[in-house]
Design an enzyme around this catalytic site. Structure first.
Site, short mmCIF file in Angstrom:
data_model
loop_
_atom_site.label_atom_id
_atom_site.label_comp_id
_atom_site.label_asym_id
_atom_site.label_seq_id
_atom_site.Cartn_x
_atom_site.Cartn_y
_atom_site.Cartn_z
N HIS A 260 16.50 -55.66 5.31
CA HIS A 260 16.81 -54.38 5.52
C HIS A 260 18.05 -53.95 5.26
O HIS A 260 18.78 -53.38 5.99
CB HIS A 260 16.20 -53.61 6.74
N ARG B 236 7.51 -53.05 13.94
CA ARG B 236 8.23 -53.48 12.92
C ARG B 236 9.71 -53.38 13.15
O ARG B 236 10.07 -52.13 13.12
CB ARG B 236 7.81 -52.57 11.72
N ASP C 258 28.41 -50.48 14.98
CA ASP C 258 29.04 -51.53 15.83
C ASP C 258 28.34 -51.67 17.27
O ASP C 258 28.12 -52.78 17.61
CB ASP C 258 30.41 -51.33 16.21
N TYR D 179 8.02 -39.91 3.06
CA TYR D 179 8.67 -39.00 3.89
C TYR D 179 8.24 -37.55 3.58
O TYR D 179 8.13 -36.53 4.11
CB TYR D 179 10.11 -38.94 4.28
N ASN E 117 12.69 -54.40 2.31
CA ASN E 117 12.43 -52.84 2.75
C ASN E 117 13.21 -52.02 1.67
O ASN E 117 14.35 -52.09 1.26
CB ASN E 117 12.97 -52.36 3.90
N GLU E 118 12.30 -51.25 0.87
CA GLU E 118 12.77 -50.15 -0.09
C GLU E 118 13.87 -50.85 -1.09
O GLU E 118 15.21 -50.46 -1.05
CB GLU E 118 13.43 -48.96 0.48
N GLU F 271 6.51 -46.73 7.18
CA GLU F 271 7.36 -45.62 7.63
C GLU F 271 7.08 -44.66 7.12
O GLU F 271 6.57 -44.03 6.08
CB GLU F 271 8.81 -45.77 7.13
N ASN G 65 6.60 -46.61 2.42
CA ASN G 65 7.58 -45.66 3.25
C ASN G 65 7.45 -44.43 2.62
O ASN G 65 7.64 -44.14 1.40
CB ASN G 65 8.79 -46.12 3.23
N GLN H 261 20.66 -50.56 12.02
CA GLN H 261 20.51 -49.16 12.83
C GLN H 261 20.52 -49.11 14.23
O GLN H 261 20.77 -48.11 14.70
CB GLN H 261 19.45 -48.56 11.87
C1 GAL Z 1 14.03 -45.25 5.07
C2 GAL Z 1 14.68 -46.29 5.50
C3 GAL Z 1 14.90 -46.37 7.08
C4 GAL Z 1 15.56 -44.96 7.51
C5 GAL Z 1 14.51 -43.74 6.89
C6 GAL Z 1 14.95 -42.57 7.25
O1 GAL Z 1 14.52 -44.86 3.58
O2 GAL Z 1 13.96 -47.31 5.25
O3 GAL Z 1 16.19 -47.42 7.48
O4 GAL Z 1 16.69 -44.84 7.43
O5 GAL Z 1 14.69 -43.93 5.50
O6 GAL Z 1 15.90 -41.89 6.45
#
Ligand code: GAL
Length: 524
Positions: free
Chosen positions: A152, A107, A82, A341, A196-197, A406, A339, A49
């Site tokens: 990741h 991280r 890229d 959200y 990761n995830e 996250e 993680n 990313q």
């Molecule tokens: C998570 C992921 C990250 C980032 C974040 C926001 O699922 O680990 O790479 O993209 O979501 O969408």
């Protein structure tokens, strides 16, 4: 109905409403206080990313390189990683942003194919090792601890060419890559995350085919990809435990994503469905590693086996570990990475006829129209769900030591990002409640992300950074957003002490913008 009865009823209604209102207030109330002493604050990124330099200095191709370069790359704005934030060249700018924010740790993930272009250890790319050494040393120089994610989602393409996570051979190949990483960086890196995830990699990458490597076969291939990643995690943890722990004295964990799943109604079927959703989302990966008995969650085994039988399979579509692997995987953790959200409302529905991970669960999800939205369709702002989720994990996995790896909010990249500032303030406040009021065993928090970056199949249309990046400028300048200032204040105060009100430039209910925006480059 008599007027006395009527009165009683009205009274009961009023009491119920007051009670419900009380609950809502309690959930949304702001708590002044601080986090336990020594609580760790961090920020995160991931190699694909941010790094760019996709084919520079010996880096091999990975599955995201392959996907974004395809004729129909499946990226919303047809963009690629890229160059991305160009952190391959600009990592010192990232270190400066981290320093300015005041984090204790950073991280980031290793690009497997930058270190091992073929994925295998018989061909080591010294430039890749050098790059991460420079980054690690620069962080340590500024007193920021590195926390490394080994995987990741950017699998070396040559490994995808032999089936990727559908091929069990990759378990050992990943173990060798982990081994090389410990031996190269473990003298200075004390915190490791294997995966990761894995749910997102398995389901979106090897089920729905939305993420690289775009394999479709939900209800079958996603279960196999997950199975091999769980085994690979255990392999990597055991290598550290046997060969590095005594000399390097670090920790190895794994990071899962999970929303909070709130029952949509108090109907027992919906309550059960919400619990089942958590087991399918989190238990799928956490149960084999963190539960006392190991293996997949019983409810998941039962549901998939029963649907598989109805579909005419002679065995469950969910693979079996067997007792040897169950024992090998169980207990392979030093911490639980989460993680988080957003939240969802869950209700029971009969799964559709098609074979899929979704249909296996007999449930559906929606969101409450009152939940504020973000730039990402899936991300609604529900701070109280965070507290409920970490409490659920605390109970389910016996008081496990957890670190939030996250948490963050997306918008369109504005510097005056008050919605992100509010998000961080309210989510971190709920986390503090979980620790100080509920006794959850949480030792750190990580903001996603320190900088704007390539948001997978959404490209650059959704921004999560505390620092903005001008992606049309070849120098990729970083500028500090308002939320970075807010997060920085929270870190400096280790939370929200009542006495900090005066010296904080923001406060939860009245957010004021700093008078002068400033650009990180002014400081370099
Ligand atoms: C998570 C992921 C990250 C980032 C974040 C926001 O699922 O680990 O790479 O993209 O979501 O969408």
């Amino acid at each position: 109905m008599s007027s006395a009865e009527n009165k009683k009823r009205c009274m009961a209604m009023v009491l119920l409403m007051v009670g419900l209102f009380g609950l809502v207030i309690a959930q949304d109330q702001f708590l002044y206080g601080t986090f336990p002493k020594g609580f760790l604050w961090g920020a995160a990124t991931a190699s694909y990313q941010i790094e760019g330099g996709w084919n520079e200095n010996g880096k091999g191709e990975n599955i995201w390189d392959r996907m974004v370069h395809a004729y129909d790359g499946g990226i919303k704005d047809n963009s690629t990683g890229d160059v991305a934030a160009d952190s391959y060249h600009k990592y010192m700018d990232d270190v400066a942003a981290l320093k300015e924010t005041g984090v204790n740790f950073y991280r980031f993930s290793l690009s497997w194919s930058r270190i091992l272009p073929t994925g295998r250890i018989d061909q080591i790319n010294q430039d890749g090792i050098d790059y991460y050494n420079k980054l690690i040393n620069a962080l340590l120089d500024k007193n920021i601890s590195p926390m490394i994610t080994l995987y990741h989602w950017d699998l070396p393409q040559p490994l995808e060419d032999i089936g990727g996570w559908l091929n069990e051979e990759v378990v050992d190949i990943f173990g060798a890559y982990a081994n090389l990483s410990y031996s190269s960086f473990g003298d200075r890196v004390k915190s490791w995350i294997t995966f990761n995830e894995p749910l997102v990699q398995s389901h979106l990458g090897y089920g729905l085919g939305i993420f690289a490597p775009r394999v479709k076969g939900s209800g079958k291939t996603d279960y196999i990809a997950a199975h091999n990643q769980i085994k690979a995690h255990a392999r990597a943890w055991r290598i550290y435990d046997a060969d590095y722990r005594a000399t390097q004295n670090g920790e190895v964990g794994i990071t899962f994503n999970c929303a909070w799943d709130e029952p949509k109604t108090q109907n027992p079927e919906d309550i059960e469905a919400a619990e089942r959703a958590l087991q399918f989302e989190l238990g799928w990966f956490a149960h084999p590693i963190f539960s006392a008995n190991g293996d997949y969650p019983p409810i998941m085994k039962e549901y998939i086996a029963s649907r598989s039988a109805k579909e005419g399979y002679n065995m469950s579509r969910l693979p079996e570990f067997g007792q040897t692997w169950v024992n090998y995987i169980k207990g392979t953790h030093d911490f639980f990475g989460l993680n988080h959200y957003t939240s969802r409302l869950i209700y029971r529905v009969k799964g559709g006829n098609e074979t899929s991970y979704e249909n296996d669960q007999d449930l559906a999800s929606s969101s409450d129209p009152s939940w504020p939205s973000s730039a990402s369709s899936w991300l609604k702002v529900v701070p109280w769900g965070f507290r409920k989720l970490v409490n659920w994990i605390h109970k389910e996995y016996n008081g496990v030591r957890l670190i939030v790896t996250e948490n963050g909010f997306s918008d369109h990249g504005q510097i005056k990002d008050d919605d992100r500032a509010k998000y961080y303030t309210s989510y971190i406040n709920e986390l503090m409640k979980a620790i100080n009021l509920d006794g959850c065993n949480i030792f750190g928090y990580t903001a996603w992300s320190i900088i704007d970056n390539f948001e997978w199949s959404s490209g650059y249309t959704e921004k999560f950074g505390l620092y903005s990046i001008n992606f049309t400028d070849p120098r990729r300048p970083r500028s500090r957003k308002f939320s970075a200032e807010v997060y920085s204040n929270i870190i400096a105060n280790n939370g929200f002490p009542a006495s900090s009100t005066n010296n904080m430039t923001m406060y939860p209910f009245k957010i004021q913008f700093p008078s002068k925006q400033h650009n990180l480059h002014d400081h370099l």
